[in-house]
Design an enzyme around this catalytic site. Structure first.
Site, PDB file in Angstrom:
ATOM      1  N   HIS A 242       0.807  -1.223   0.000  1.00 38.65           N
ATOM      2  CA  HIS A 242       0.000   0.000   0.000  1.00 38.65           C
ATOM      3  C   HIS A 242       0.852   1.292   0.000  1.00 38.65           C
ATOM      4  O   HIS A 242       0.796   2.078  -0.927  1.00 38.65           O
ATOM      5  CB  HIS A 242      -0.901   0.026   1.233  1.00 38.65           C
TER       6      HIS A 242
HETATM    7  O1  RIB Z   1      -5.074  -0.073   4.613  1.00 38.77           O
HETATM    8  C1  RIB Z   1      -3.688  -0.013   4.437  1.00 38.77           C
HETATM    9  C2  RIB Z   1      -3.091   1.053   5.295  1.00 38.77           C
HETATM   10  O2  RIB Z   1      -3.327   0.747   6.658  1.00 38.77           O
HETATM   11  C3  RIB Z   1      -1.560   1.157   5.159  1.00 38.77           C
HETATM   12  O3  RIB Z   1      -1.161   2.484   5.357  1.00 38.77           O
HETATM   13  C4  RIB Z   1      -1.052   0.290   6.274  1.00 38.77           C
HETATM   14  O4  RIB Z   1       0.217   0.711   6.767  1.00 38.77           O
HETATM   15  C5  RIB Z   1      -2.099   0.531   7.331  1.00 38.77           C
HETATM   16  O5  RIB Z   1      -1.742   1.715   8.007  1.00 38.77           O
END
Ligand code: RIB
Ligand code: CA
Length: 312
Positions: A242
């Site tokens: 992500h």
């Molecule tokens: O949903 C993914 C996000 O949530 C990313 O930033 C991961 O690090 C968590 O914080």
């Protein structure tokens, strides 16, 4: 090469850590500061973890500032099952040599943005958006002064990952997210629609493991941890990556497709809290933000490998 000044606000977190390693290794980015927030793990750990990553990357020139321990209104959230109890997967934590900067994250953001030319400082928000919302409360002119605000958060066609309706970062502090999207700044949002396309497959992890550097070894360890957890908890073979997506976009925007949109956040309902209402069919003047709809996953991983090799 143009260089983008950047503040990274994050909650390391294994994918935050990979995002930091990428940013620290990219000559296209001048990282002015890292600010941290409670999210994946509590604020004390995210602050320490950012300093750990900074030390491994050899970037003690970049100050780290601790930030909000809890969301604006909601109780503190957590996602330790996906990041390990200490927040950096299997990496054995240690007390970093270089300390934390004086003052809170919100103050550090305001100081750096307001003291530089209009629109020259980008902010990447990779966790709950509490610090940026607090910074905007602190300085009413911040939103118009900011350069690009790149956010990992939200979901549209993909549905949620913490609830059926919401992605974790927005769900954790929906009030902060709603305030930022309504503030007048321009956000490029990388939600699950894009980040779920960017998966750390076996060959991509192996390419990182082939690099001989402490940062690459730590990055590969995080990716391996995520791979294992993804298989155990979610049942997918490879984990989505992500937080490096907004950072990758700042370096290589051609790796993503984005659409102009309006983004609003559900804050009232417990059932759908944190849902991001991403509307494409709106009047152009109300479509202040952009939503990432597609990602070149191999291109993102090639970028990570290229930058880590360059910094090795
Ligand atoms: O949903 C993914 C996000 O949530 C990313 O930033 C991961 O690090 C968590 O914080
Ligand atoms: Ca994060």
């Amino acid at each position: 090469m143009s260089i983008q000044s950047l503040i990274i606000d994050c909650d390391p977190g294994v994918d935050d850590a990979v995002a930091l390693f990428l940013a620290f290794a990219a000559p296209e980015l001048e990282v002015l500061a890292v600010t941290t927030v409670g999210g994946n793990v509590p604020a004390a750990l995210t602050q320490r973890n950012a300093r750990i990553v900074r030390q491994i990357a050899g970037r003690e020139d970049v100050p780290v500032f601790g930030g909000a321990e809890r969301p604006l209104k909601r109780p503190p959230a957590g996602a330790g099952e996906f990041h390990g109890a200490e927040g950096l997967g299997d990496l054995a934590p240690f007390e970093p040599t270089a300390g934390v900067g004086e003052g809170a994250a919100a103050e550090a953001i305001v100081d750096r943005v307001m003291s530089r030319p209009q629109g020259s400082v980008a902010v990447a928000v990779l966790g709950p958006m509490t610090n940026l919302a607090l910074a905007m409360q602190r300085e009413g002119r911040l939103a118009e002064r900011l350069g690009p605000v790149v956010v990992m958060g939200g979901a549209r066609s993909e549905g949620g990952n913490i609830t059926a309706s919401a992605e974790f970062n927005i769900w954790a502090d929906p009030d902060a997210a709603a305030a930022v999207f309504a503030s007048g700044c321009r956000v490029v949002a990388f939600g699950l629609d894009a980040t779920h396309q960017v998966r750390a497959t076996e060959d991509r992890i192996a390419a990182v493991e082939a690099i001989d550097s402490a940062a690459a070894r730590a990055t590969a360890a995080m990716l391996r941890f995520s791979q294992r957890v993804e298989r155990e908890i979610v049942g997918w073979d490879s984990a989505p990556l992500h937080d490096p997506c907004p950072i990758a976009w700042l370096i290589r925007p051609d790796l993503f497709e984005t659409r102009a949109c309006r983004i609003a956040v559900e804050t009232g309902s417990d059932l759908t809290r944190g849902h991001t209402a991403v509307e494409f069919r709106v009047e152009p003047e109300t479509a202040r933000h952009r939503w990432a709809t597609a990602a070149n996953a191999q291109g993102v991983f090639d970028l990570i490998v290229d930058k880590l090799k360059g910094a090795a």
